[in-house]
Scaffold this motif. Sequence first.
Motif, mmCIF file in Angstrom:
data_model
loop_
_atom_site.group_PDB
_atom_site.id
_atom_site.type_symbol
_atom_site.label_atom_id
_atom_site.label_comp_id
_atom_site.label_asym_id
_atom_site.label_seq_id
_atom_site.Cartn_x
_atom_site.Cartn_y
_atom_site.Cartn_z
ATOM 1 N N ARG A 45 -8.374 -4.113 3.086
ATOM 2 C CA ARG A 45 -7.266 -4.773 2.411
ATOM 3 C C ARG A 45 -6.196 -5.130 3.442
ATOM 4 O O ARG A 45 -5.843 -4.310 4.276
ATOM 5 C CB ARG A 45 -6.659 -3.881 1.324
ATOM 6 N N GLU A 103 -4.535 2.875 -10.558
ATOM 7 C CA GLU A 103 -4.666 2.696 -9.121
ATOM 8 C C GLU A 103 -3.882 1.510 -8.592
ATOM 9 O O GLU A 103 -3.478 1.500 -7.431
ATOM 10 C CB GLU A 103 -6.141 2.523 -8.762
ATOM 11 N N LYS A 104 -3.637 0.512 -9.457
ATOM 12 C CA LYS A 104 -3.052 -0.742 -8.992
ATOM 13 C C LYS A 104 -1.981 -1.222 -9.963
ATOM 14 O O LYS A 104 -2.269 -1.461 -11.140
ATOM 15 C CB LYS A 104 -4.158 -1.798 -8.851
ATOM 16 N N LEU A 152 0.851 -1.193 0.000
ATOM 17 C CA LEU A 152 0.000 0.000 0.000
ATOM 18 C C LEU A 152 0.886 1.243 0.000
ATOM 19 O O LEU A 152 1.781 1.382 0.844
ATOM 20 C CB LEU A 152 -0.899 0.006 1.236
ATOM 21 N N LEU A 193 -0.808 -0.922 -4.415
ATOM 22 C CA LEU A 193 -2.088 -0.230 -4.422
ATOM 23 C C LEU A 193 -1.871 1.223 -4.012
ATOM 24 O O LEU A 193 -1.282 1.500 -2.960
ATOM 25 C CB LEU A 193 -3.070 -0.908 -3.464
ATOM 26 N N SER A 235 -1.650 -3.780 -15.292
ATOM 27 C CA SER A 235 -1.613 -2.735 -14.275
ATOM 28 C C SER A 235 -2.524 -1.578 -14.674
ATOM 29 O O SER A 235 -2.767 -1.336 -15.863
ATOM 30 C CB SER A 235 -0.181 -2.223 -14.096
ATOM 31 N N TYR A 259 1.008 -6.846 -5.599
ATOM 32 C CA TYR A 259 0.616 -5.613 -6.282
ATOM 33 C C TYR A 259 1.018 -4.410 -5.425
ATOM 34 O O TYR A 259 1.329 -4.529 -4.230
ATOM 35 C CB TYR A 259 -0.892 -5.594 -6.530
ATOM 36 N N GLY A 268 -9.957 4.034 0.136
ATOM 37 C CA GLY A 268 -8.747 3.366 -0.314
ATOM 38 C C GLY A 268 -7.923 2.760 0.802
ATOM 39 O O GLY A 268 -6.935 2.074 0.535
#
Length: 704
Positions: free
Chosen positions: A187, A162-163, A113, A174, A159, A172, A183
């Motif tokens: 997660r 945002e990700k 993140l 994020l 991709s 990934y 957001g």
Amino acid sequence: MTFHYGRFGDAAGAALRKNAVALNKAFAEGLQPPPRLTLSEWAPQWRWFPDDAPIPGRWRNETAPELVEIMDAMSIHDPCEAVSLMKCAQSGGSAVAENFLGYISDLAPNATLVVHPTFQAATAWNAEKLWPMIEATPRLSPDRGGTIRARGLADGSGSTTEKILFARSGGYILLAGANSSAGLRQRTVRFAIEDDLDDFPDDLEKQGSPEGMVDARLRVWASRGLAKRLKISTPRIKGASKIGRAYREGDPRRFYLQCPHCRSRFVPEWADLQWPDGEPELAHLVTPCCETPTEHWQKQEMKLPDGWLSLKIDGADVPRVLTEEAFQGWRARMRPSRKIGFHLPGIISTFLSWSEMASAFLAAQGDVNALKTWTNLIKGEEFELRNDAPDYEALMALREQDWGRGQMPIGPVVTTLGVDVQGDGLYLELVGWGPNKESWQLDARFLPGATDVAGQGAWADLDAYSKRGVTFPGGKTFPIDQECVDAGYHTEAAQAYCAKRARRLAVFGRAGWGLPVLGRGVAVRYEAQGHRAGAASRSADDKAHIVGVNGVKLSWYGYLRATLAAVNAAVSEGGDIKVPVGRVHLSRDTPEDWFEMAVAETITVKMVKGFPDRRWTVMPGRENHYLDCRVYNIAATEKLMLDTLGEADWSAHRAERYAAKDARQGDLLSGVGAAQVAAAAAPQPEPKKASPQSGYIERKDNYL
């Protein structure tokens, strides 16, 4: 047992044998752990900068040795779980974050993140920093079989904005904004990066701080000792800085330079920099160990990768100056830490010279807000606020007896108007400006009348007032150069007033220690009906430019203090007034209520979710309308970019405006040519004297 490939025939048996070898190799590679590399080992081996970067090509630890140990603490096998980097601007902190993302995509792909103050800031970073790194680094580039999955794949598996997806293992990156809880929810991630931490809100949608939400996302991995977290930011206000608090929570460390003369180690401080008067380009460092002048070009050789030491080791404070032997002894006693704080000030930064620091420091003198910006961004330290407001009764001594309200004294060249909107009328202040941020209050008054209907009531009176313009000595009349009108209340009416003339700007004051004096246009929220009519709402489509009121008030109070100090010194010593930056002139007719209102706020500390929040608050029993007017006037000078005018510009504009009435009139920002500047005989104000007999009186003979 031996498997007999021959029974399938020569051709088939050979093919089966070849497949088995390949399968065995792939299976072994799958079980093999990734190489045990530190981040500082991975970066020079694999990280590349694009050709258009300031330093293109392969990453080199030698460029910024102070970043090596920071990167090592972010390595997967290091016991450190959280790194906090308090830094100056442009010091390489973001590059460390980029290296870490490439490192984990290669060696430990998992959910990651990355949080910026806003989602827009996150996507801008993605486009301007992250993807250029990915595309320039073969190890990462999807076009060269790298660890990042390509964008825009036809099947939707690539991709996105945002990700960013890793090519294997389902990992990934994020992207999220700290201003939206959506957001930051639902997660579970193993790694987290929080960039520009001090710009995060204290309380997000009444659900707690964004930092607390990131804590929750990391909790599962952190419980197993496998999480990694990186916090990066320039600091803001001392006592309320999030990165300052994070830096001190764990094991705070400082970076020691090695003296090129006596080989001792020391932590450089701002007081160690010296330069001849008026020559900041000659700034050099006097080492505290042997007091030897040291030039900036020697700084690079003074930085060694092992320069970091904790503030305290085994409960004892580590001295600022150490011999090399003592330094290594302290280093040997440092213990691994789960939380480490690194402080990267401008004085040790690879990308900031000592002469640049000194020049910026001198440029910030006289303006408290500019000094705060210098302290945060260039010095790389927290700024300590003064919470004492100037005494409003002492300000009355600044009234000058030789000119009154509505008159134009010798001195102002530019005029601005600040307007504060109330339900029963409009407060206004007309201000004249000269070089060095010097100001003259030309008028301050209240226009009574309704303000909820565009073009009517007090708005009609304000429009008539504005259209009169300002008459300068010599008789020429010019329009007010810039008006800034409060659009946070009765927004539609304020917008309608500003739409009538090009020199009018709707503004919206907003608290925040990191906001600019005048920012871009944003939606202003207001209520059209009910008991809160005219107050903030979420449904407005109107636009107004934000004014960062916190910093402007710091500057304003600083100008008042400096003016009072200069006037008092002149009266007590009987000499001329030494004109400070931002000198404030008030007329003999300044309204009595102006003085209380102009300094009606003070800085208080309020606890928000257990953390101190320093904010401007109105003192009990006081009103702040004229303070808001002055804030908007200062924002108007920012719109006119007066700080970009040189001596020739001011002289040319003064000659144009102070000329006889029959001379050709022009506009302040029309760009007077060099020939006109040379031909103009610019009248200059007479020297300003202080009369000890009767306080502060300026005498200007031959005024007309």
